[in-house]
Scaffold this active site. Sequence first.
Site, short mmCIF file in Angstrom:
data_model
loop_
_atom_site.label_atom_id
_atom_site.label_comp_id
_atom_site.label_asym_id
_atom_site.label_seq_id
_atom_site.Cartn_x
_atom_site.Cartn_y
_atom_site.Cartn_z
N ASP A 1 0.84 -1.20 0.00
CA ASP A 1 0.00 0.00 0.00
C ASP A 1 0.88 1.25 0.00
OD1 ASP A 1 -2.34 -1.45 0.03
OD2 ASP A 1 -2.58 -1.38 2.21
N TYR B 1 6.31 -8.75 8.55
CA TYR B 1 5.97 -7.34 8.72
C TYR B 1 6.22 -6.89 10.16
CZ TYR B 1 3.27 -7.88 4.37
OH TYR B 1 2.88 -8.14 3.08
N ASP C 1 -7.01 1.21 7.97
CA ASP C 1 -5.69 1.77 8.25
C ASP C 1 -5.82 3.26 8.53
OD1 ASP C 1 -5.95 3.03 5.78
OD2 ASP C 1 -4.54 1.73 4.76
N ARG D 1 -3.71 -5.12 7.60
CA ARG D 1 -4.65 -4.13 8.15
C ARG D 1 -5.96 -4.81 8.59
NH1 ARG D 1 -7.37 -1.94 3.15
NH2 ARG D 1 -6.12 -2.68 1.40
#
Length: 316
Positions: free
Chosen positions: A51, A79, A93, A185
């Site tokens: 993103d 992550y 998010d 997310r």
Amino acid sequence: MTSATTMLQQRVSQEGVLVVHKEAGWTSHDVVAKVRALLKESKVGHAGTLDPSATGVLPILVGRATRIAEYLVDWDKEYRAQLRLGETTDTQDATGRLLASSDPRGITEGDLQAALTGFRGNQRQLPPMYSAVKVGGQRLYKAARAGKTIDRAERSIVIHTLELISFDGRDATLRVVCSKGTYVRTLCADIGQALGVGGHLLALERRRVGPLSIEHALTVEQVASHLEAQTLAPHFLSLDELLFELPAVVVNGEQAERVLHGTPVFPIGNGQSLSSLRAGNVRLKDEAGRLLAIGIHDQTGLGSIKVRKVLSLSSH
């Protein structure tokens, strides 16, 4: 050495995968466009979209490496995610519109640790409306922007690792190792919902894609600097390195010619036993160790190896 030969060698040396550190605010396509312009190479792509607000590892495929993207997408990903509790957004998010808020101060670290337990292992996850997933030929994010909600099916994912790094009563930093297709997310929003206070992804950094680590990633600015200094070539990973998980099968000179023409082969006389191979993809290499193609061996110990993709000698 002719100038044409020199140009060819330079082109081949700038082929493979660059591990790029994507900055916040850029789309994955932005990074591809910037690298394409720097290298003056038309064949540039990426493996694994990030993103715009996310940062970290973005594998950039250059030249013939664009042909092996399908073999890289199954890699797991790691992550570092920041979860903000008490705020629910429409995009799940920090870029989205605030839908609801509540006081998360009653949530203890123990509560959070207990909630994380339920999100480890095999999971079913509903793709977010603000995503590029297609349903009925329409991208979900386009429907979401039009104020629509589309029925969509849950997907099977795996959360290999979910660790709490820190928690200050509102924001939690998580280490997530997950399978392809996982929306971090959505994971954060689901954790917030499980705790009864809601939540969203505040910040996201991708630390690893398969074996490609952030420690070896270059910013676009660093790519430009190495290119100017003529020191970029060592930073490219070859196709052979990237396909390390596929068993290697060596073919002789005559068989190599067949492979390069896409003709099935049955390698013999190289001290190999095809009976030891599992059914699936293999790397076809010549006796000098150069990668020629990707083949598929469909019956263990029987039949020929069919050529799926010719990568040619210069792809090594």
